[in-house]
Design an enzyme around this catalytic site. Structure first.
Site, PDB file in Angstrom:
ATOM      1  N   ASP A 161     -16.239  10.256  -1.291  1.00 37.79           N
ATOM      2  CA  ASP A 161     -16.466  11.663  -2.252  1.00 37.79           C
ATOM      3  C   ASP A 161     -17.708  12.201  -2.768  1.00 37.79           C
ATOM      4  OD1 ASP A 161     -13.442  12.613  -0.730  1.00 37.79           O
ATOM      5  OD2 ASP A 161     -13.029  11.690  -2.684  1.00 37.79           O
TER       6      ASP A 161
ATOM      7  N   ASN B 180     -12.831  14.852  -7.053  1.00 39.66           N
ATOM      8  CA  ASN B 180     -13.871  13.701  -6.493  1.00 39.66           C
ATOM      9  C   ASN B 180     -15.051  14.577  -6.354  1.00 39.66           C
ATOM     10  OD1 ASN B 180     -11.650  12.229  -7.358  1.00 39.66           O
ATOM     11  ND2 ASN B 180     -11.356  10.928  -5.811  1.00 39.66           N
TER      12      ASN B 180
ATOM     13  N   LYS C  51      -8.939  14.009  -3.617  1.00 40.09           N
ATOM     14  CA  LYS C  51     -10.688  13.903  -2.786  1.00 40.09           C
ATOM     15  C   LYS C  51     -10.843  15.517  -3.403  1.00 40.09           C
ATOM     16  CE  LYS C  51     -10.266  11.932   1.640  1.00 40.09           C
ATOM     17  NZ  LYS C  51     -11.779  11.316   1.196  1.00 40.09           N
TER      18      LYS C  51
END
Length: 288
Positions: free
Chosen positions: A235, A46, A43
């Site tokens: 994301d 991203n 995450k």
């Protein structure tokens, strides 16, 4: 804001191992015929890449292992100009890995083995002396680390409350912006309702809504598309929202742009490999 937004992202860095199948397995079921691929993910990584692709100056802070997976996990970030000086390489640790199954409709199931991400702590974090326009975190790092960031970071702080888990009030009370999906919103419930933060709630294909002090202040629809792979779409939304909000100062404009960016990210397989350019987002907005 006339200059490029400057965003510090503190978060996870993974290598995604993705198997595409016709249908996702139920508990105890084996599904064969999958097609395997490796993609950079996590995450933190991203969202850093999404913000960079859409025009921000971005520094990423996190950790990887001293292994081959680290090179793959950082490759697109490095090529895209994300500042990686804050990424620690830890001996005797593996780089984080996410095992992802994706079905023919683009829906996914994800299992994460965090590896080096679990070692990101107050001891590995730099002193936050460089001025940035915003700091962005998620919950794929230890909660104690996020609590330290919340206590020591100055300026605008956005936390993507994913994956949902119990948090001390000090984190929720410090954040200026909290981003959740519907599952995460249900998990936190009254804690969000009582928060002073701007709450950004994503609604999947139905778009997103902004709520503050219990009142809806903006809403945006998502462009109609046929998704290939939804991995990384959330994301992308977060990175796009932050870039546009910092540039425009408008929640409504940021929501609209982020919904289009998130939709654009579903049109290509993989998380980081699907992150759209500004031109791709504008093209999708023009079709809406």
């Amino acid at each position: 804001m006339t200059h490029q937004p400057r965003i510090r992202v503190i978060g996870s860095i993974n290598l995604d191992i993705v198997a595409r199948v016709e249908t996702l397995p139920r508990p105890g079921e084996t599904v064969s015929g999958g097609i395997l691929a490796h993609y950079p993910g996590g995450k933190g990584a991203n969202q850093a890449l999404a913000a960079r692709r859409l025009g921000a100056e971005v520094e990423l802070i996190g950790a990887v292992g001293r292994d081959d997976a680290a090179s793959q996990a950082l490759a697109i970030l490095r090529a895209s100009g994300v500042d990686l000086h804050g990424v620690k390489v830890l001996d005797a640790m593996t780089t984080g890995v996410a095992l992802i199954g994706v079905d023919r409709h683009g829906e996914n199931q994800i299992i994460v083995a965090p590896g080096a991400n679990e070692q990101v702590s107050e001891a590995t974090l730099p002193v936050f002396d460089q001025m940035v326009d915003a700091t962005l975190c998620q919950l794929e790092l230890p909660v104690a680390t996020i609590e330290h960031v919340a206590a020591t970071t100055k300026g605008l702080l956005c936390i993507n409350l994913a994956p949902a888990q119990p948090l001390p009030p000090s984190i929720l009370n410090r954040a200026d912006i909290l981003v959740v999906n519907e599952t995460e919103s249900a998990f936190y419930g009254d804690m969000l309702d009582k928060s002073r933060s701007l709450i950004i709630k994503t609604l999947g294909s139905r778009g997103a809504v902004a709520i503050q002090h219990g009142r809806e202040i903006a809403r945006a629809a998502s462009p109609k598309i046929d998704p290939v792979d939804t991995t990384g779409a959330g994301d992308t939304f977060v990175g796009a929202f932050m870039v546009t909000f910092l540039r425009e100062g408008s929640v409504a404009k940021a929501l609209t742009y982020a919904c289009a960016a998130g939709a654009a990210a579903t049109l290509t397989a993989g998380a980081q490999t699907s992150m759209p350019t500004p031109e791709q987002v504008l093209a999708l907005l023009a079709q809406s």
